[in-house]
Design a protein around this motif. Structure first.
Motif, PDB file in Angstrom:
ATOM      1  N   ASN A  38       1.023  -1.149  -0.041  1.00 33.85           N
ATOM      2  CA  ASN A  38      -0.068  -0.190  -0.098  1.00 33.85           C
ATOM      3  C   ASN A  38       0.836   1.273  -0.038  1.00 33.85           C
ATOM      4  OD1 ASN A  38      -2.768  -0.838   0.058  1.00 33.85           O
ATOM      5  ND2 ASN A  38      -2.504  -1.342   2.176  1.00 33.85           N
ATOM      6  N   GLY A  39       0.570   2.146  -0.810  1.00 36.58           N
ATOM      7  CA  GLY A  39       1.171   3.478  -0.736  1.00 36.58           C
ATOM      8  C   GLY A  39       2.408   3.230  -1.774  1.00 36.58           C
ATOM      9  N   GLY A  41       2.612   3.318  -4.949  1.00 34.15           N
ATOM     10  CA  GLY A  41       2.345   4.291  -6.151  1.00 34.15           C
ATOM     11  C   GLY A  41       1.798   3.643  -7.366  1.00 34.15           C
ATOM     12  N   SER A  43      -1.394   2.919  -7.886  1.00 35.75           N
ATOM     13  CA  SER A  43      -2.739   3.581  -8.499  1.00 35.75           C
ATOM     14  C   SER A  43      -2.381   5.070  -9.068  1.00 35.75           C
ATOM     15  CB  SER A  43      -3.608   3.707  -7.296  1.00 35.75           C
ATOM     16  OG  SER A  43      -4.183   2.395  -6.787  1.00 35.75           O
ATOM     17  N   THR A  44      -1.476   5.481  -8.569  1.00 39.77           N
ATOM     18  CA  THR A  44      -0.703   6.950  -9.121  1.00 39.77           C
ATOM     19  C   THR A  44      -0.414   6.766 -10.628  1.00 39.77           C
ATOM     20  OG1 THR A  44      -0.346   7.722  -6.750  1.00 39.77           O
ATOM     21  CG2 THR A  44       0.416   8.888  -8.558  1.00 39.77           C
TER      22      THR A  44
HETATM   23  N1  LIG Z   1      -4.178  13.046  -4.521  1.00 36.17           N
HETATM   24  C1  LIG Z   1      -3.398  12.636  -3.548  1.00 36.17           C
HETATM   25  N2  LIG Z   1      -2.651  13.789  -2.753  1.00 36.17           N
HETATM   26  C2  LIG Z   1      -1.506  13.384  -1.989  1.00 36.17           C
HETATM   27  N3  LIG Z   1      -1.013  12.383  -1.830  1.00 36.17           N
HETATM   28  C3  LIG Z   1      -1.628  11.421  -2.558  1.00 36.17           C
HETATM   29  C4  LIG Z   1      -2.584  11.374  -3.344  1.00 36.17           C
HETATM   30  N4  LIG Z   1      -2.826  10.378  -3.855  1.00 36.17           N
HETATM   31  C5  LIG Z   1      -1.973   9.399  -3.504  1.00 36.17           C
HETATM   32  N5  LIG Z   1      -1.273  10.061  -2.498  1.00 36.17           N
HETATM   33  C6  LIG Z   1      -0.146   9.487  -1.991  1.00 36.17           C
HETATM   34  O1  LIG Z   1       0.862   8.825  -3.107  1.00 36.17           O
HETATM   35  C7  LIG Z   1       1.422   7.529  -2.431  1.00 36.17           C
HETATM   36  C8  LIG Z   1       1.055   6.528  -3.359  1.00 36.17           C
HETATM   37  O2  LIG Z   1      -0.427   6.108  -3.323  1.00 36.17           O
HETATM   38  P1  LIG Z   1      -1.024   5.060  -4.390  1.00 36.17           P
HETATM   39  O3  LIG Z   1      -0.630   5.465  -5.911  1.00 36.17           O
HETATM   40  O4  LIG Z   1      -2.532   5.096  -4.099  1.00 36.17           O
HETATM   41  O5  LIG Z   1      -0.274   3.782  -3.857  1.00 36.17           O
HETATM   42  P2  LIG Z   1      -0.678   2.200  -4.112  1.00 36.17           P
HETATM   43  O6  LIG Z   1      -2.066   2.178  -5.032  1.00 36.17           O
HETATM   44  O7  LIG Z   1       0.449   1.621  -4.456  1.00 36.17           O
HETATM   45  O8  LIG Z   1      -1.340   1.850  -2.791  1.00 36.17           O
HETATM   46  C9  LIG Z   1       0.713   7.488  -1.051  1.00 36.17           C
HETATM   47  O9  LIG Z   1       1.819   7.874  -0.206  1.00 36.17           O
HETATM   48  C10 LIG Z   1      -0.376   8.480  -0.908  1.00 36.17           C
HETATM   49  O10 LIG Z   1      -0.903   8.684   0.147  1.00 36.17           O
END
Ligand SMILES: Nc1ncnc2c1ncn2[C@@H]1O[C@H](COP(=O)(O)OP(=O)(O)O)[C@@H](O)[C@H]1O
Ligand SMILES: [Mg+2]
Length: 506
Positions: A38-39, A41, A43-44
């Motif tokens: 988790n976290g 990156g 999904s991002t």
């Molecule tokens: N809109 C946002 N604003 C600030 N931080 C974000 C946002 N979206 C994701 N993050 C941060 O980016 C990092 C990667 O998140 P994410 O891509 O959701 O990870 P995963 O899908 O691998 O769990 C995490 O630390 C998350 O808190």
């Protein structure tokens, strides 16, 4: 030249860099798994591909051409469709309206409802759902919502389909349907990117697997030549041999029994349960789903009725009618459904932390500084990772929410901590941290009861393990008997030591 390429992709949110120059190549027509804690990156990175989020720098190329989407609609037009981790459906619209959202079929200036319903029914059939397309989304059960998301994505004729943890809410049967769909898509030349925590699934359906850790792309491997164990190690960045803390078996004199149940019964769920719990002990409860473990402890806490039984604390009978009584007696319970019962996910972290113990922060007005200090202390002690402490609980990852829940119940300074599925929906790294927290509690003289459906973790953390079957204690295992085979034999009824009653040692 790869079909789809991420080149030096960097993403920053404010001052925080969440993707550190990711380079990743995906081949045409493959099922490419993307894994990471988790976290990490995941999904991002995929939101950048699908036009939801713009990268801070770097680029994405499709067949050598740079993609520059100003919105997700642009990306969908180019054949890139993302199925979100969070549902992206409109609850008050029908299934058909959701499927055709933004590209409604018209006859002249009017909506062609009949045609849309017909097409929606076909889209539903593709994912094995037999539902009336006029049904409102709010009336669907969760797995059907997930399958609808997939049907909606399929109806968009994707060239590249990204699925972000699609099976988190699916039953095994629906998961099988989904895997058949993925195989069909692959056969018809669609490229699939599949994000999942579940390494057995990754093993089952992907051709290659890439690992993201802390915003860095660690490696891409052929799935066939990578074991699940290797994948897990790559995700957390260390070997998993040290996943569980060393066990130091507590003393088990009669005077060390802190909690004892005698002839405890819960109508419909548990009959004549007797066991003792020792100071400093981690006592596991195993069994199949429906064996009555959760119900037993809900009844102990007064959350559901019981028909008989005695509860002793340090040898003295006590009465527990509700969780408040239980807390006064030094017993706390962390339920399996953390979002439903444990945390108020829309509330701030400190509010969640101190909610059950507000009186100790009131003198007579709430002392916000003290609450803030308690939160900082909890963050450090429980390893709650968040950039910002002033956020709602729902902003935390599953693992960090669970650590917050643990910190919250420990505010009550209990002696007996009952944890129901404490690592469900939690990534590997956070799981390990939770095991070490449990071990630290036991070492500090607390007693821990843990219910889990994950056998390796029960065996990994428990000093003793009680196996329940159909509402009864089927076996009590320790030492060399703590192994998978014996647990399964007791859980399924192949083996039983029912009838040998010895409540304290049971
Ligand atoms: N809109 C946002 N604003 C600030 N931080 C974000 C946002 N979206 C994701 N993050 C941060 O980016 C990092 C990667 O998140 P994410 O891509 O959701 O990870 P995963 O899908 O691998 O769990 C995490 O630390 C998350 O808190
Ligand atoms: Mg994600």
């Amino acid at each position: 030249m790869a079909f789809l390429e991420f080149v030096d992709v960097i993403k920053e949110y404010g001052a925080v860099r969440v993707l550190h120059g990711v380079n990743l190549a995906i081949e045409h027509g493959e099922v490419h798994a993307l894994i990471g804690e988790n976290g990490a990156g995941k999904s991002t990175l995929m939101k950048i591909l699908a036009g939801f989020v713009a990268p801070t720098s770097g680029e994405v190329k499709l067949e050598s051409r740079r993609l520059q989407f100003s919105s997700n609609t642009d990306a969908e037009r180019a054949g890139i469709v993302l199925i979100h981790q969070e549902f992206n459906l409109i609850e008050d619209l029908s299934i058909a309206q959701n499927i055709f959202l933004g590209r409604e079929l018209k006859r002249g200036v009017l909506l062609n409802t009949q045609h849309m319903n017909l097409e929606a029914a076909k889209a539903l059939a593709r994912v094995g759902l037999q539902l009336d397309p006029r049904t409102l989304v709010r009336d669907l059960i969760v797995p059907h919502k997930q399958m609808l998301e997939i049907a909606k994505a399929l109806s968009r004729d994707a060239k590249i389909l990204v699925m972000d943890e699609p099976t988190a809410t699916l039953t095994p049967v629906e998961t099988d349907v989904l895997f058949e769909i993925i195989a069909g898509l692959k056969a018809s030349g669609v490229t699939v990117v599949y994000i999942s925590h579940k390494l057995d699934e990754v093993k089952r359906i992907s051709d290659r697997v890439s690992v993201l850790r802390d915003g860095h792309l660690i490696t891409t491997r052929e799935t066939a030549s990578t074991t699940q164990h290797e994948m897990a190690s790559l995700m957390v960045g260390r070997d998993l041999e040290d996943m569980y803390p060393a066990k130091s078996i507590p003393s088990r004199k009669a005077s060390d029994v802190v909690l004892e149940l005698q002839h405890f019964s819960v109508p419909g769920w548990a009959q004549d349960i007797g066991f003792g719990l020792y100071r400093g002990e981690i006592l596991g409860f195993g069994g199949l789903v429906g064996a009555g473990r959760t119900e037993l402890f809900e009844a102990l806490l007064g959350l559901r009725p019981r028909s008989s039984g005695t509860v002793l604390r340090h040898g003295r009978p006590i009465q527990i009618h509700n969780p408040r009584d239980a807390a006064k007696a030094g017993l706390v319970y962390l339920s399996e459904d953390r979002k439903g019962k444990g945390l108020l996910v829309d509330f701030l972290l400190f509010q969640n932390l101190t909610l059950s113990n507000l009186s100790s922060y009131a003198k007579p007005l709430l002392n916000q500084n003290a609450e803030q200090r308690a939160l900082e202390k909890a963050r450090d002690e429980y390893g709650i990772r968040t950039g910002n402490l002033a956020v709602a609980a729902k902003m935390l990852s599953g693992g960090n929410q669970q650590k917050l829940s643990l910190a919250k119940i420990m505010q009550l300074e209990p002696e007996v901590v009952i944890l129901d599925e404490p690592t469900r929906g939690v990534d590997v790294g956070a799981k390990r941290e939770i095991y070490f927290l449990m071990s630290a509690l036991a070492a500090a003289g607390k007693s821990v009861i843990v219910i889990s459906s994950e056998l390796p973790e029960l065996l990994g953390v428990s000093h003793r393990l009680i196996v329940m079957r159909q509402g009864q204690i089927a076996g009590v295992l320790e030492a060399e008997h703590l192994n998978e085979q014996e647990v399964i034999q007791y859980a399924t009824g192949l083996k039983s030591n029912l009838g040998q009653h010895n409540p304290v040692n049971a």
